[in-house]
Each structure stands twice: as structure tokens, then as C-alpha cells.
Design an enzyme around this catalytic site. Sequence first.
Site, PDB file in Angstrom:
ATOM      1  N   GLU A 195       1.930   9.362   1.635  1.00 44.51           N
ATOM      2  CA  GLU A 195       1.046  10.398   2.149  1.00 44.51           C
ATOM      3  C   GLU A 195       0.449  10.117   3.516  1.00 44.51           C
ATOM      4  OE1 GLU A 195      -1.000  12.318  -1.635  1.00 44.51           O
ATOM      5  OE2 GLU A 195      -0.256  10.313  -2.017  1.00 44.51           O
ATOM      6  N   LYS A 233       0.872  -1.175   0.000  1.00 45.61           N
ATOM      7  CA  LYS A 233       0.000   0.000   0.000  1.00 45.61           C
ATOM      8  C   LYS A 233       0.909   1.225   0.000  1.00 45.61           C
ATOM      9  CE  LYS A 233      -3.855  -2.088   2.562  1.00 45.61           C
ATOM     10  NZ  LYS A 233      -4.585  -2.075   3.865  1.00 45.61           N
TER      11      LYS A 233
END
Lengths: 291, 698
Positions: B660, B656
Amino acid sequence: MDFLQPSTMAEALAAKAEHPGAVPIAGGTDVMVEMNFDKHRPPALLDVTRVSELTEWGMDDGRVRLGAGVSYTRIIDELGDRLPGLAMASRTVGSPQIRNRGTVGGNLGAASPAGDAHPALLAADAEIELQSTAGTRVVKAHEFYLGVKRNAARRDELITAIVLTPPSGPQQFCKIGTRNAMVISVAAFGLALHPDRRVVRTGIGSVAPTPRRAYAAEEFLAAELESAGLWESRAELPTALAREFGEKVKAAGAPIDDVRGTAAYRLHSLAVMARRAVTWAWTDYRTARGT
Amino acid sequence: MTAITTRAVGSSPTRIEGTAKVTGAARYSTEQDHLGDVAYLWPVPATIAKGRVEAVDSDAVAGLPGVLAVLTPDNAPRLETPDDAELAVLQDHEVSYRGQFVAAVVATSLETAREAAASLHITYAEVPHDSELTENHPKLSKPEKVNPAFPTDTEDGDVDAALAAAAVTVDATYRTPPVHNNPMEPHASLAVWLGHELTLYDSLQGAFAAQQALAKLFALPPASVHVINEHVGGGFGSKGTVRLGAVLAAMAAREVGRPVKVVLGRQHMFTVVGYRTPTIQRVRLGADADGQLTAIEHAAIEQTSTVLEFAEQTTVATRIMYAAGSRRTSHRLAALDVPTPRWMRAPGECPGMFALESAMDELAVATGVDPVEIRIRNEPDVEPESGKPFSSRNLVACLREGAERFGWAARDPRPGVRRDGRWLVGTGVAASTYPSYVGPSTASAAAEPGGGFVVRISAADIGTGARTVLTQIAADALRVRVEEVRVEIGDSSFGQAALAGGSMGTASWGWAVTRAGERLRAALDEHGGDGRLEVHVDTAEEVKARTGFAYHAFGAQYAEARVDLDTGEVRVPRLLGVFGVGRIVNPRTARSQLIGGMTMGLSMALHEEGVLDPAFGDYVNHDFAGYHVAAAADVADIDAVWVDEQDEHVNPLGVKGIGEIGIVGTAAAVANAVFHATGVRVRDLPIRLDKLLGGLPG
């Protein structure tokens, strides 16, 4: 733009006399930023880094003669014992790189109300040595700052040295900024106790158009210390006295709101810093021997 | 070639180009010495906030020695209409915000260009401007969708009834200021024309998309545009798509017949490359006495420019975070006379989760339920909005792991009661989340004649370590050692690939690199290693087939705050992030990404604020002297760890994105810790000293 590069003091003074609009540049940490932001476009820059008298310090009749071009890093490393207040202020300047380049002469030349060295110089009763081809004169720190970014140097003069008497008592410096390093002060405070003369000196920064002393606070504290016999007894400083001193220092400020802080915050923090500084300084005085 | 079984994925090699970067050997976009005779362009920003350019008097500067061209709205070459209206630079006389480029000077030296640009005389017809976002701004309206393609509003269940019936409610408005993404390397473009072929060296987060945009703008076949972004000194979203410096460079290079460099100044970057919109967010929560949510409402107000509609997806994270019987989210947008806000690290999730996670803390206080526990109690079984199962969701595990590591168990919930000398001490927690996007990508892999392998993909390493992790992934797919693989990136000619954005780089590129490596390995096994094989792959079909689950990463942020009782100064001695982010390819670079995001979140909490001067319609603190980001001295004990998470649905690598999520939730964790320390709830960032003073205990 002309770039003048004298290698002796005589050449430097001659160049300044010939080009009174030339802006002296040492570390460039202020001058270059102003130029980069297009705030100033001086007709000439006068590089003073090759003039060895400016980058030296020495003792002269018991006083420190600090060349205007001595870096903050060297003040911290070499003069921490003789000029503790100025060394404390120097440690809060910018980053290591800035302290390697920046000088007290540059701080004085810029005469920004936020310059970190000013409160320490005011508190230490420093004298600023100005030279021109016409001669040398000395201006006391509290008479040096004339207005926002204006100082007492004439257009033909160079700031050549700062003369300070090693302290007979403790010195403190406090600064508040919006982050923990590399920060222009929101407010700053310098304090020196001078037991030999029984006087108190202060310097406040970023809270008025110029760095200035808090005269009423100085006189108040000196008188209280005298009348209570505290200079001799070295008894504890009454909390109420420290608080009252803080309030009187605060009363000397005349700040503005800007992006770094509000006027109200600046005044509040000034009172806090003054109270803390005098408490720390008095603790130093009480525990020090032979001073 | 040696077939091996040990895996490179999961090991921590240092950055492959690290030595080249620190020794200066790495060539960034405009450092192409081989090009020789280069010209320099300096843009001219508008000095009004709204109106028209009446005239540009270029006569005085056109004759200056070294000046090659003055580009104005009158003489600039016409471009095709771009998808991104900001790229239509110098195509008309309108001024839509202060600082918009209205002219440019090209000269033989940077100094000459800059000097001429400063002395160019421009006459404007100025009209009144409106640059200030307010809660009841008359221009607020409902955008058609929010970035990139989310529904603007959602509603599920009867929120009003649930709020009316709730035992406990929280109703609070949170504000975040404009914040600016400023990679250390400014946007830097170098354009070279050879006949009708354009080569652009640029600092971009994606070369392929830039190639497509420029081809359209200059009416060229895409094959005639070559974009190279071999090294990029940071992006944070501001280099996500081709920006107008590149357009000016290409335009000017054709005009003056030689390569042209455009390197934006720091002050330009506060205006023309995007920033994070300010937000005004109202959050209403309804819960039973035990903190079980029955209603969540999150309404965001934000701004865009009149040039381009950028509607940030501020409330989308709220749609997937917590189970509640009823939920409503909305976005309203005002198109003002301001620079265009755009992507900045976790657009949407970052400011949105500040509001939601602050409100959750307020709910914890209101119900007396522990802030960690209240989040666990509201953990949904499936994605609340879609009803889909999560491909994996480890928020609870992250919260628990973090609580254990941080020493949360002994926490006294009362605010403002812990002192260490003159310091007030508190701790706070917040959840974080970020979607696990993936984009189709192509890649090639070849066995090299002299031994070893080369893998090519139009990926971008914006300082993340992408080149290094792709090399690890390729080595595993090829079943060889990383030393035998060379990964080439940063070149549009390698074909279509996802951006280094949306935290989807490793997932998207890694997918294609894996397939390319596997296919080459199979071909080699079949045909024998004759050293001349090359394979090409495209993951479009496979990526499209990824459905059926909700794909998100989650995490928990823990912060300790110390606040000076007398001055309101805030220090954050400890920050801990625990993340469930799938497989970690390279723990060294992953940790760097995560703590980098957390540092940026800390900076958002305490320092960053673009201060608008409504009279001029511009940001007054538009450089690093006035715009403060966290300094090293502001970051003390900071750490990021991850829970073991194996996700076989998210993508073949089970990764994943991590670029951010680190910034999401951090500001709320800090604000919640400041509340716990002081009893003062700061709902408008940043937490400035003077916002705390009035409320500190005596």
C-alpha cells in the site's frame, strides 16, 4: 437475436434489404460495447467481415476507394502516405487491439460526435459510398452526419466504402483527451490544405451534436491566403492569422459539459488545436516540394 | 534433501505460478470444470436510491426455459444476522442505495439469468434520497472510532494558541473524489453444497475470515464451510472480506440443489463491493519562519452508507508524521443514501496524505524552505502521538536518497518559470507512510515421503507474489533450496491466517512459515529425516508480545510534471519512489508492488473520479468506458528503490508491508509538481485539464 453472416456483397445487400433493422457489425468495437451496456438490443446483427470488397482498398481513377471494413491498423500501415490525415486520426484510436479490429465504416455507422475518423474525413472532402439492392449512391462527408449518432444511410443501405482524393497539400489531426491513450476525445480537430483548389477544409469533433466543418474559418483562411499571395510565396504564416483562424474554428463549436470536460474547456482547446494545426500544416506546405 | 547456507530471501525468483497463469492452466475461482452441471446467478440492482421493494413480480420470468429460481426479499432463505450488515442480502425490503441487490435470478445459463433479471418487474415505494456529501451536511456526526479501531479525534497541546502565535500559517481545504477499486478479475464466487457442507470457491483476500463469516451467516459449524481462493486476480481491498456475491451463491446453490456461480459485472462493482469515500479535508499548519512546525490540525469529512458504518481513518497518518508542539485530528461522517465505501488500497493514509503533503508543500512555499528540507526539519525523534520509539524510521534517508537520484539539488523553487517549448515543467516531492501491521497466523510444515517439503498456510496471493515469497521464506527456514519446497495457500482448511490486506501478508504469514520451517528443521535434525514429520505452529502469542515500538514504513515520492501551456494537459514523465520498508524478500515482486501502487497514485492524481449524479444517487461513470484509470501511455519513467533498513523489532523477518505505501503520497507529489510547473495549486483531485487552464501563465 438473429446473426446474419453473408459472404458476398450481394448477399449482404439482400440481407440488409430483408432485415432493415439489422445492425452491421465489423470489428465490434462499438456495437458490442453498446450491446454489452444494454443500450441497444437490435433484432439482428449483420456480420460484414466475410464480404471481401469491404475489407479491401484500391485506387480508382486517381482516388482511394477504402473499403468500409479496412482496419485502422491497415490504414496506418498501408495508407499513411496517401491519406495522412486519416492515418493520423487512426493512430489515436483506442489501443493496438482496438485498431486491429475497428474500422472507419464502424465509426461512420455509429456517427458519434466523438468518432476519431470524422474530422479527418470532413477535412479531406471524403465521400461515403452507400449501397443497397436498389443501387449505389455517394454522400459527401459534410452531409453524412445528421444528428447525435444519426447518419444519412437509409435502413436498407450498407456503408460500403469511403472515397478520398490523395491530398495536394498537408493534413493535420489533433485530439485532446483526459489521458494519453485509449481515450475518447474531449475535443478533436482535422485540417487539410488543398493548394490545387486553393481551399481549406476542417473537421471538428466532440464539440457539437455532430462532427462538422468550421465553414467560416475555412473561408476566412482561404481568402487570407489568397489575398496575401501566400499560396504562391509560401511565406511564413502570420501568427495573428493562425490565431484568428483558431478563434473562428472555435466559433463553430457548440459543445456541452460532461464528465470528460466542460464546454468552455472544449472551445478553448479547439482554438488551440486549430492554431497549432494550421501552423504545422503551413510549415509542411512551405517545406514541401512539388505540391 | 541438501542442507544449504545460501539464502533465498533477497533473491528474485519469478512467480511460481506465473507459467500456469499465462498459459491459462491456473484455475481461478469459478473455473472449476470438474463440478459439471453449474447454474448461474445474475443479481438485480435497485433502480431507486431509497425506499422499499413493494413487490417483485416473478411470474413472467419464473416460467422461462432455463430459469431455476427467482430470489426475492419475500422468498430468500433467512440468514443469521451478520457482523457485516451488507451481507444480509435479500433479508428485508429496504432499499438503502441505488444499485443495492433486491432480487436475483438463477438459471441454467448466464445469458438466461441475465435476460430474466433484466425483465423482472419490481415495484418500489420511493422516498426522497440524500446522496451528496457537503462540508456542512446536517447528518455529519462523530463516529465512535475510525477504521479499524483508531480514536476518532485526538488532541495534544493548544493548537489554537499555537496557530495564533505562528509566524507562518497554512489553512487550506483539500478534496478527494469517490474512487473505485476495480481489480481486473471481478468478484467471482462458486458455491457447492454437499449435504450440510458448503464449499465456496471465491476470489477473496482471505479464506479463513470468509469461512468464519459464512459459517455464522448460514448457522453452520466453521468446519462445515470450506473456502478456497487458490488464485485471485487482484483485490485492492475490495475482496478483503467475503462479499455478497458469495452469500448469494451459497443461498442459491442450496435452493436449486446444484453448484451456482456468481460473477459480478463490471458495473455492479462500482456499487456493491466498496469504494474510497470522498473526503473534504481541512489542514491548518502553524510554523516558525524557518518552517519548524508548531501546530498541525487535520479535520476530515467523509461519508458512509446507511447500511454499514465505515469510517475511514483519513487523518491517522498525520498523527505520526511530523514533530509539532500541538496537534489535533478529527473525523466527521455522514451516513448518506449511497453505496457503502470500504477498504481501498491504503484506506485513510492515501487520501489523508494527499492533504497533509500538499499542505506541507504550501508551507514550504510560504516559508521559502525547500520542500525536502522542511520535512527533514520536522522529523520527530519518537512517534508524536504515543511517545514510543519507532522500530525503524528512514523517512529522512528516503528523502535524501530520492533527492540525490532525482536531481533535486539544482531545483529553482519559483513556480511557473521553466519552459520547454510550450510545456511548463516542474518537480514535486511528498512523503509516504503506512503502518507495519502484523496478524496472528497458523501454518504447518511437513517432510514429504518422496522427498521435499510442503508448507501450508491460508494465505492469499492476489497477484502480489505471496506464494513465491513464502516459498523463499520457507526454504530459508528449512535451510533447503526453494525447489525442494512446495507452499500451498488459498484454503481455509489450513487454519487461521491474516488477510492479504493492511500490507500485512508477508509479515504475518512469513512469521508463521518461518516458525513452521524452523520447527520442522529442528525436529528433523533431532529425529533424523524419516520423511513423515509434520509440525503446526500458531504465532498468536508471539504477535501479541510485539509491543514497545511504533511500527511504520516510510518513503519519499518524487514527480516531474509537464503541463501544456495552452491546453492544460498534464504529463508525468518521471516518478521515483524511495522507500524504507525493512527487508525486501523478493526485489522483483517488491518493485512490482511499489510501482503498481505509485501508478495507482498517479491515476488518482490525474484521472480517477466517480461522478455522482445527485438526482439519481449513483455514479454515472460506472465502467471503464467512463471511469478512466491511467493507461500504459500515461506512465513513463517510473521506478521504486529502497534504502537498506534492518528492523529487528518489527517482526522476526524484519519485513514491512509494501502493498500500500506506493499509493500513499504519489498524488501529492504530482500535485506539488504541477504547482511548481504552473503556479496553480489544485486542491481537489483529480487534476483535470480545465482546473488548470484559468491560472496558466500567459
